[in-house]
Design a protein around this motif. Structure first.
Motif, mmCIF file in Angstrom:
data_model
loop_
_atom_site.group_PDB
_atom_site.id
_atom_site.type_symbol
_atom_site.label_atom_id
_atom_site.label_comp_id
_atom_site.label_asym_id
_atom_site.label_seq_id
_atom_site.Cartn_x
_atom_site.Cartn_y
_atom_site.Cartn_z
ATOM 1 N N SER A 213 -5.822 8.846 -5.197
ATOM 2 C CA SER A 213 -4.420 8.906 -5.566
ATOM 3 C C SER A 213 -4.242 9.543 -6.932
ATOM 4 N N HIS B 221 -0.503 6.382 -10.373
ATOM 5 C CA HIS B 221 -1.026 5.029 -10.607
ATOM 6 C C HIS B 221 -0.037 4.196 -11.410
ATOM 7 N N PRO B 222 -0.170 2.872 -11.352
ATOM 8 C CA PRO B 222 0.594 2.029 -12.276
ATOM 9 C C PRO B 222 0.133 2.294 -13.708
ATOM 10 N N HIS C 142 -2.195 -1.443 -4.240
ATOM 11 C CA HIS C 142 -2.680 -0.175 -4.797
ATOM 12 C C HIS C 142 -4.093 -0.331 -5.358
ATOM 13 N N CYS D 35 -7.524 1.868 -4.789
ATOM 14 C CA CYS D 35 -7.793 2.808 -5.882
ATOM 15 C C CYS D 35 -8.927 2.317 -6.787
ATOM 16 N N CYS E 248 -8.135 2.186 -10.655
ATOM 17 C CA CYS E 248 -7.305 1.078 -11.134
ATOM 18 C C CYS E 248 -8.026 -0.261 -10.979
HETATM 19 ZN ZN ZN Z 1 -4.662 3.752 -9.214
#
Ligand code: ZN
Lengths: 233, 222
Positions: free
Chosen positions: A5, A8-9, A33, A37, A40
């Motif tokens: 991805s 991202h946050p 997420h 991911c 993250c």
């Molecule tokens: Zn992420």
């Protein structure tokens, strides 16, 4: 999973997630997420370690004078049996069946979906299944069928859209599996999807009606998702 | 597993992970009292031997910090006290599942306290229990996969002769675990006590070790 991805946050948001200070709705979409991911996931582990150190370093005696003593609890606790084996997986559903095949869900969303999703048709080829998590957010699975387009709209608060399968695009880019897309009140956008797209979306603006009441008043036919997608074919 | 005697000297031997976390965290957590034994050592003793004396020490080191976290997040001393009870009960119950390879004892206790607090607050706010904190922050990845290890055991033993030549190539931590289980034929609990590592760590190392062996002898992951 080959696609990594690109959305991202923020680190700040992941920090609050690691502390446990976000609403349930926000925590769920970030958890989903993070499961998809690796980047993250690594950041979250580091932030949990940071939060642990903060916790250990904060002064403990805010309550001046009365030193709390909890040692009376110990005997009751140690007379409980320990768990030798982990709890079994309590939910069987880990995918959503769609016409094109099935989509595997991150663990926390699988749990949410295991109660059964009630899908309703919206304008523009969108199906929506709301889930109730807390009183601060609106959470829903969204399925955009191929060629669908959401009417132009604005948000009152923040909206996070996590792509679970397929892709969608708006004026600012194209988003694919595991992308975490944050839009706030200043964005006006018109998402569209050529290939179809399954998402999980969380809005932090408050609900107008309670979900239960909204369901009773719902003028649309309600379907289980499998039937809803067949009907769309 | 209570029957396995673990010598005091065995506790002195910590894994690199434990030493590292000790440098970072324990000093501030323990502030002097009983500082010879790390939180990890205590937690392992609780998990492997149901050692109530070690649990007592952990309780003294952490209960007031848990209370402080509870007061901060709930702004209610009664709820904060309930959190101490819930969190320390979880420490006791889940100690056998603690996994050294996944972090320090402090982080482990922090995250389970965070999770209990999250669930408590949701309950008080009467939010639906469609998901709970352990679904949002799953810690059981290794635990779930360790069931697979158990099921594979039969077929792996058949091929032990073939594996023996390969297993020397495993990293030490994984090799000694595989050795305990498959050469010395010990149970998971016995092996964890013999190596003085948490049961959870043993299981995850076993899983990693078996995965590598499987790669080496060319058995595809199905
Ligand atoms: Zn992420």
């Amino acid at each position: 999973m080959t696609y990594h991805s690109t959305h991202h946050p923020s680190r700040e948001l992941l920090g609050k997630f690691a502390e446990g200070s976000l609403s349930a709705g926000m925590s769920v979409v970030i958890s989903a997420h993070v499961e998809l991911c690796p980047q993250c996931r690594e950041t979250t582990s580091a932030l949990e370690a940071e939060a642990t150190l903060n916790w250990l370093q904060n002064p403990v005696s805010d309550t001046a004078g009365s030193e709390p003593d909890f040692s009376h609890m110990i005997d009751a606790i140690t007379s409980e049996p320990q768990s030798i084996t982990p709890e079994a997986d309590r939910f069987a559903v880990n995918e959503i069946h769609m016409l094109e095949g099935s989509v595997s869900l991150p663990r926390v969303l699988a749990k949410l979906a295991s109660d059964g999703l009630v899908w309703k048709k919206m304008a523009g080829g969108i199906n929506q299944a709301s889930v109730m998590l807390d009183n601060e957010t609106q959470c829903e699975f969204l399925y955009m069928k191929p060629g669908s387009q959401v009417p132009v709209h604005k948000h009152r608060g923040n909206e996070i859209t996590l792509v679970l399968d397929g892709s969608f695009s708006d004026e600012m880019g194209r988003y694919r599996e595991s992308d975490f897309v944050l839009r706030n009140a200043s964005h006006q956008h018109q998402p569209m999807s050529d290939e179809g797209c399954l998402c999980f979306a969380v809005q932090d603006s408050p609900l107008m009606f309670t979900k239960g009441l909204a369901r009773l008043l719902n003028p649309f036919l309600q379907y289980r998702f499998r039937r809803a997608t067949s009907a769309q074919a | 597993m209570e029957g396995i005697a673990v010598g005091k000297s065995a506790f002195e031997k910590s894994s690199p992970a434990a030493i590292q976390t000790r440098d970072v965290g324990v000093k501030s957590a323990t502030s002097g009292q009983s500082s010879e034994r790390s939180d990890e050592d205590l937690l392992i003793a609780v998990g492997n031997n149901q050692d109530t004396a070690s649990f007592n020490l952990l309780f003294q080191r952490f209960s007031k910090r848990i209370f402080a976290m509870g007061v901060k997040l709930t702004r209610n001393e009664q709820l904060a006290q309930d959190l101490v009870q819930e969190a320390m009960l979880t420490v006791w119950k889940k100690a056998p599942l603690y996994d050294l390879d996944r972090g320090s004892a402090q982080s482990w206790i922090f995250t389970l306290t965070r999770n209990r607090c999250f669930d408590m607050l949701r309950k008080i706010k009467r939010q639906p229990n469609t998901v709970n904190a352990d679904d949002i922050w799953p810690q059981q990845e290794g635990e779930l996969e360790s069931n697979l290890v158990h099921e594979e055991r039969g077929s792996m033993e058949v091929e032990i002769a073939q594996i023996e030549s390969y297993y020397q190539e495993l990293p030490d931590a994984q090799r000694e675990v595989v050795e305990q289980i498959y050469i010395h034929d010990r149970t998971h609990e016995e092996a964890a006590a013999a190596l003085n590592i948490p049961l959870g760590t043993l299981k995850s190392r076993l899983r990693l070790g078996l995965g590598k062996l499987r790669q080496m002898i060319g058995i595809e992951e199905s």
